[in-house]
Design an enzyme around this catalytic site. Structure first.
Site, PDB file in Angstrom:
ATOM      1  N   HIS A 238      68.837  32.791  45.924  1.00 33.69           N
ATOM      2  CA  HIS A 238      69.867  32.435  46.887  1.00 33.69           C
ATOM      3  C   HIS A 238      71.235  32.887  46.405  1.00 33.69           C
ATOM      4  CE1 HIS A 238      71.605  31.032  50.476  1.00 33.69           C
ATOM      5  NE2 HIS A 238      72.594  30.539  49.775  1.00 33.69           N
ATOM      6  N   TYR A 242      75.331  35.543  47.672  1.00 36.04           N
ATOM      7  CA  TYR A 242      76.791  35.475  47.491  1.00 36.04           C
ATOM      8  C   TYR A 242      77.276  36.631  46.623  1.00 36.04           C
ATOM      9  CZ  TYR A 242      75.904  31.198  49.826  1.00 36.04           C
ATOM     10  OH  TYR A 242      75.459  30.301  50.762  1.00 36.04           O
ATOM     11  N   HIS A 389      68.692  35.702  60.978  1.00 33.81           N
ATOM     12  CA  HIS A 389      69.841  35.202  60.197  1.00 33.81           C
ATOM     13  C   HIS A 389      70.332  36.260  59.212  1.00 33.81           C
ATOM     14  CE1 HIS A 389      71.973  32.952  57.075  1.00 33.81           C
ATOM     15  NE2 HIS A 389      71.003  33.192  56.210  1.00 33.81           N
ATOM     16  N   PHE A 390      69.410  36.834  58.444  1.00 29.04           N
ATOM     17  CA  PHE A 390      69.953  37.653  57.346  1.00 29.04           C
ATOM     18  C   PHE A 390      70.374  39.058  57.768  1.00 29.04           C
ATOM     19  CE2 PHE A 390      65.341  38.100  55.873  1.00 29.04           C
ATOM     20  CZ  PHE A 390      65.241  39.477  55.967  1.00 29.04           C
ATOM     21  N   HIS A 391      69.995  39.475  58.973  1.00 24.42           N
ATOM     22  CA  HIS A 391      70.583  40.745  59.422  1.00 24.42           C
ATOM     23  C   HIS A 391      72.011  40.542  59.910  1.00 24.42           C
ATOM     24  CE1 HIS A 391      66.537  42.260  58.901  1.00 24.42           C
ATOM     25  NE2 HIS A 391      67.108  43.452  58.833  1.00 24.42           N
ATOM     26  N   ARG A 452      57.442  36.035  60.292  1.00 24.46           N
ATOM     27  CA  ARG A 452      58.166  37.125  59.647  1.00 24.46           C
ATOM     28  C   ARG A 452      57.238  37.774  58.620  1.00 24.46           C
ATOM     29  NH1 ARG A 452      61.976  34.893  54.758  1.00 24.46           N
ATOM     30  NH2 ARG A 452      62.254  37.134  54.555  1.00 24.46           N
ATOM     31  N   ARG A 453      57.691  38.845  58.000  1.00 29.45           N
ATOM     32  CA  ARG A 453      56.934  39.557  56.960  1.00 29.45           C
ATOM     33  C   ARG A 453      55.531  39.941  57.436  1.00 29.45           C
ATOM     34  NH1 ARG A 453      58.587  35.256  53.097  1.00 29.45           N
ATOM     35  NH2 ARG A 453      60.322  36.021  51.860  1.00 29.45           N
TER      36      ARG A 453
HETATM   37 FE1  HAS Z   1      71.026  32.698  54.047  1.00 31.01          FE
HETATM   38  C1  HAS Z   1      67.583  32.747  53.988  1.00 31.01           C
HETATM   39  C2  HAS Z   1      71.013  29.295  54.253  1.00 31.01           C
HETATM   40  C3  HAS Z   1      74.486  32.650  53.960  1.00 31.01           C
HETATM   41  C4  HAS Z   1      71.020  36.036  53.260  1.00 31.01           C
HETATM   42  N1  HAS Z   1      69.580  34.120  53.723  1.00 31.01           N
HETATM   43  C5  HAS Z   1      68.217  33.934  53.751  1.00 31.01           C
HETATM   44  C6  HAS Z   1      67.562  35.171  53.446  1.00 31.01           C
HETATM   45  C7  HAS Z   1      68.537  36.102  53.215  1.00 31.01           C
HETATM   46  C8  HAS Z   1      69.807  35.428  53.394  1.00 31.01           C
HETATM   47  C9  HAS Z   1      68.340  37.554  52.825  1.00 31.01           C
HETATM   48  O1  HAS Z   1      69.039  27.050  53.762  1.00 31.01           O
HETATM   49  C10 HAS Z   1      66.048  35.392  53.433  1.00 31.01           C
HETATM   50  C11 HAS Z   1      65.447  35.392  52.052  1.00 31.01           C
HETATM   51  C12 HAS Z   1      63.965  35.566  52.160  1.00 31.01           C
HETATM   52  O2  HAS Z   1      63.498  36.696  52.147  1.00 31.01           O
HETATM   53  O3  HAS Z   1      63.260  34.574  52.335  1.00 31.01           O
HETATM   54  N2  HAS Z   1      72.474  31.256  54.147  1.00 31.01           N
HETATM   55  C13 HAS Z   1      72.252  29.926  54.252  1.00 31.01           C
HETATM   56  C14 HAS Z   1      73.521  29.219  54.335  1.00 31.01           C
HETATM   57  C15 HAS Z   1      74.504  30.171  54.261  1.00 31.01           C
HETATM   58  C16 HAS Z   1      73.833  31.441  54.128  1.00 31.01           C
HETATM   59  C17 HAS Z   1      73.730  27.749  54.469  1.00 31.01           C
HETATM   60  N3  HAS Z   1      72.475  34.072  53.696  1.00 31.01           N
HETATM   61  C18 HAS Z   1      73.827  33.840  53.668  1.00 31.01           C
HETATM   62  C19 HAS Z   1      74.518  35.033  53.301  1.00 31.01           C
HETATM   63  C20 HAS Z   1      73.539  36.001  53.103  1.00 31.01           C
HETATM   64  C21 HAS Z   1      72.267  35.372  53.366  1.00 31.01           C
HETATM   65  C22 HAS Z   1      76.014  35.157  53.151  1.00 31.01           C
HETATM   66  C23 HAS Z   1      73.656  37.411  52.696  1.00 31.01           C
HETATM   67  C24 HAS Z   1      74.757  38.005  52.367  1.00 31.01           C
HETATM   68  N4  HAS Z   1      69.566  31.307  54.136  1.00 31.01           N
HETATM   69  C25 HAS Z   1      69.785  29.967  54.150  1.00 31.01           C
HETATM   70  C26 HAS Z   1      68.492  29.270  54.051  1.00 31.01           C
HETATM   71  C27 HAS Z   1      67.507  30.254  53.970  1.00 31.01           C
HETATM   72  C28 HAS Z   1      68.222  31.519  54.017  1.00 31.01           C
HETATM   73  C29 HAS Z   1      68.236  27.838  54.023  1.00 31.01           C
HETATM   74  C30 HAS Z   1      66.003  30.035  53.834  1.00 31.01           C
HETATM   75  C31 HAS Z   1      65.355  30.014  55.158  1.00 31.01           C
HETATM   76  C32 HAS Z   1      63.858  29.892  55.015  1.00 31.01           C
HETATM   77  O4  HAS Z   1      63.325  28.829  55.376  1.00 31.01           O
HETATM   78  O5  HAS Z   1      63.205  30.839  54.568  1.00 31.01           O
HETATM   79  C33 HAS Z   1      76.001  29.877  54.274  1.00 31.01           C
HETATM   80  O6  HAS Z   1      76.574  30.208  53.047  1.00 31.01           O
HETATM   81  C34 HAS Z   1      76.717  30.512  55.396  1.00 31.01           C
HETATM   82  C35 HAS Z   1      78.193  30.117  55.438  1.00 31.01           C
HETATM   83  C36 HAS Z   1      78.943  31.002  56.363  1.00 31.01           C
HETATM   84  C37 HAS Z   1      79.775  30.586  57.320  1.00 31.01           C
HETATM   85  C38 HAS Z   1      80.447  31.614  58.201  1.00 31.01           C
HETATM   86  C39 HAS Z   1      81.956  31.715  57.958  1.00 31.01           C
HETATM   87  C40 HAS Z   1      82.512  32.835  58.761  1.00 31.01           C
HETATM   88  C41 HAS Z   1      83.389  33.779  58.323  1.00 31.01           C
HETATM   89  C42 HAS Z   1      83.841  34.862  59.249  1.00 31.01           C
HETATM   90  C43 HAS Z   1      85.206  34.518  59.823  1.00 31.01           C
HETATM   91  C44 HAS Z   1      85.549  35.427  60.888  1.00 31.01           C
HETATM   92  C45 HAS Z   1      86.784  35.949  61.064  1.00 31.01           C
HETATM   93  C46 HAS Z   1      86.887  36.933  62.142  1.00 31.01           C
HETATM   94  C47 HAS Z   1      87.946  35.661  60.198  1.00 31.01           C
HETATM   95  C48 HAS Z   1      80.058  29.167  57.552  1.00 31.01           C
HETATM   96  C49 HAS Z   1      83.936  33.786  56.942  1.00 31.01           C
HETATM   97  C50 HAS Z   1      88.152  36.908  62.913  1.00 31.01           C
HETATM   98  C51 HAS Z   1      88.164  38.200  63.623  1.00 31.01           C
HETATM   99  C52 HAS Z   1      88.826  38.408  64.745  1.00 31.01           C
HETATM  100  C53 HAS Z   1      88.807  39.722  65.378  1.00 31.01           C
HETATM  101  C54 HAS Z   1      89.614  37.322  65.409  1.00 31.01           C
END
Ligand code: HAS
Length: 562
Positions: A238, A242, A389-391, A452-453
């Protein structure tokens, strides 16, 4: 300084500015790692077409010279999740450290070593996968067996990142000796924090490969414990997300604001976000194992709490980066509540790609919170919801940001103007539309229980799957992403091989601060202390679990299913 008089990014240029700090012997391995990353993106990305079309029954892996869908899927995962991200991270963060510390890296040997280990690791892993000796997907834990060359290759890729970590830490030390009592420059600091976090995170996979998988594959250990293997894998698995994300955050926080003519809100807030990512990223791995037996619920709940804690720095990022963008948009004449958005330089492909990446990350983050919720995870685990999610996270927030960064980085490194700017813009938008369709399809199909997979195209239960329209969205969206990838490589190759020479030196677009380092408490610069806090949290979150597994019950011989 008045808002309109703020410095803009110097566009155009010839050689790299500040030549004194960029040494040729450090630049070539940096460029080499970037090139390897892009090879990973090209080959890994191409495999995505096979996977997307598989969802609607178009089975084309033979046309890709693959022996199975799963061999292509392994190439896709390993090249994109490890080579593309590690290569880009090593190159970009090293370069930012040089610029941030205004000095060369401490060790030329280490930066060249990082390049060579990455190259050899890639060749070994690629050889094993292409010979169909390592069709184990990017989650390569037991009991599926890969050839030892694959494990060695993966280990070398990790070693290349650890050499980079050491180099960054030594560079910060050297800077501190040269500037006693001063606050570490932010652009250097955030890169060091990223890699120090990763060094801690990588322990799981290092122990897994060195003490379990390699000896097991070589026959020195007859059996292993798959469940314990999974725990070690997700220890790293995990936090790695990050490690992929933080280089993008470096750009969103410290470079994009300058590109849009805005300022970063505050030095200390950026440090706080990176430190929170350092301490909360690692003790979260069990949220990948909520449904696994053999892990006490209380330990899963501990990881649930830390998982929600690590969401917080991203929420802060959303508001802080938006504030910097608004600052830029208003400086460009934006008025009213949302008028600043349209004034952002959407015509600049580097900016547009990263803004679109941020927008997609809002949805990527929201689906992460669904995954992380203990009860909802039971619905989505092991379904196509997860690739949905991860794409949107690694596949767009990270990948499209890296692409956007290269739209200034490649001209910067080659001294050649970015060619095909309109094509580059079209590329960014096509990726954006593509991933939204793709993720919409995967998420909806996942909620209907689509696994998946798994190859759906060849599944005997294919007719029973009710996600017809959703799978078509996945196939169309994935195809658009591959076309977008092709446009990207046209632009990059055009720039590198036929780009016009830049007339003047170019600058790395480092943003100004509203509240700079002078207002920052020295506490936010004490990396050693925060590292210790991270270690303590990891001990609390993992040691009771490890103790529970002792003595290890090794039950499984290596199994080859492909
Ligand atoms: Fe995840 C599974 C939970 C973030 C990647 N995640 C995965 C897998 C990958 C992955 C590759 O709790 C699959 C692994 C596998 O093969 O099994 N993930 C989270 C949570 C977050 C999260 C709570 N994941 C990521 C990030 C990844 C990533 C980042 C890659 C870089 N994920 C999970 C969980 C699983 C999981 C479970 C397991 C699921 C299962 O059962 O298999 C958090 O950290 C996300 C927090 C993010 C936010 C978004 C903030 C938004 C921002 C953008 C702001 C926009 C602006 C735009 C400023 C709260 C910062 C303004 C623009 C204008 C034009 C106005």
């Amino acid at each position: 300084m008045s808002a309109t008089a703020r410095p803009q990014v110097v566009s155009g240029g010839g050689a790299i500015a500040r030549e004194g700090i960029f040494l040729a012997e450090q630049l070539w391995p940096i460029k080499g790692q970037l090139a390897l990353a892009l090879v990973g993106l090209a080959v890994g990305g191409l495999m995505g077409l096979m996977q997307a079309l598989d969802r609607v029954g178009v089975v084309i892996y033979k046309a890709f010279l693959m022996q199975s869908y799963y061999q292509g899927l392994t190439i896709h995962g390993v090249l994109l999740a490890f080579l593309f991200t590690f290569g880009f991270g090593n190159a970009f963060v090293s370069l930012m450290a040089i610029r941030g510390f205004e000095r060369p890296l401490a060790s030329t040997f280490l930066v060249q070593g990082a390049f060579w280990t990455m190259l050899v690791g890639t060749l070994l892993a690629a050889y094993a996968i292409l010979r169909n000796q390592a069709t184990v997907l990017f989650t390569f834990y037991a009991p599926m067996r890969a050839s030892s060359l694959f494990y060695l290759g993966a280990a070398l890729l990790v070693i290349s990142t650890l050499l980079t970590t050491l180099n960054l830490v030594l560079t910060r030390r050297a800077w501190q000796r040269e500037h006693p009592g001063e606050r570490t420059p932010l652009l250097g600091f955030v890169g060091v924090v990223t890699y120090v976090m990763w060094a801690l995170a990588s322990l799981g996979v290092v122990v897994l490969v060195v003490f379990f998988l390699l000896p097991w594959q070589l026959g020195w250990l007859r059996t292993t414990d798959p469940q314990f293997n999974r725990i070690l894998f997700w220890f790293t698995g995990h936090a790695i997300v990050y490690f992929w994300l933080m280089p993008a955050y470096i750009s969103w926080y410290l470079l994009v604001p300058r590109q849009v003519g805005g300022r970063v809100f505050s030095d200390s807030l950026v440090r706080l976000v990176f430190i929170l990512l350092l301490i909360f990223s690692v003790p979260t791995g069990l949220h990948h194992q909520y449904v696994d037996p053999g892990i006490p619920t209380i330990m899963k709940v501990v990881h649930l709490v830390t998982t929600f804690s690590v969401v917080y720095p991203s929420l802060v990022t959303a508001f802080t980066v938006m504030a910097a963008l608004e600052d830029g948009g208003r400086a460009r004449g934006g008025r009213g509540l949302l008028g600043w958005i349209w004034k952002l330089p959407w015509g600049d492909p580097s900016v547009a790609a990263q803004l679109l990446a941020m927008l997609v990350f809002v949805l990527g983050g929201a689906t992460g919170i669904v995954n992380a919720s203990y009860n909802l995870n039971n619905v989505v685990h092991n379904t196509s919801f997860v690739p949905g999610h991860f794409h949107m996270t690694v596949g767009t927030a990270v990948a499209l940001s890296f692409i956007g960064i290269t739209y200034w980085l490649v001209p910067y490194l080659t001294g050649r103007e970015l060619m095909g700017r309109r094509l580059a813009l079209a590329q960014a938008w096509l990726w954006f539309v593509g991933v939204l369709l793709f993720a919409r399809g995967q998420i909806a199909a996942g909620l209907l229980g689509e696994p998946r997979r798994s190859s759906i195209g060849e599944a005997p239960y294919r007719e029973l799957i009710s996600a017809g329209i959703d799978n078509w969205l996945t196939a169309i969206g994935g195809t658009l992403m591959v076309v977008s990838g092709a446009l990207y490589f046209i632009v990059i190759l055009w720039t590198v091989f036929a780009g016009r020479r830049l007339a003047q030196p170019m600058e790395i677009p480092v943003a100004e601060m509203r509240f700079g380092a002078r207002e920052t408490s020295p506490l936010w610069d004490r990396l050693g202390f925060w590292f210790l806090v991270a270690v303590v949290l990891v001990v609390i979150a993992y040691v009771p679990l490890f103790v529970l597994y002792l003595p290890l019950h090794s039950v499984s011989p290596p199994i080859k299913v492909y």
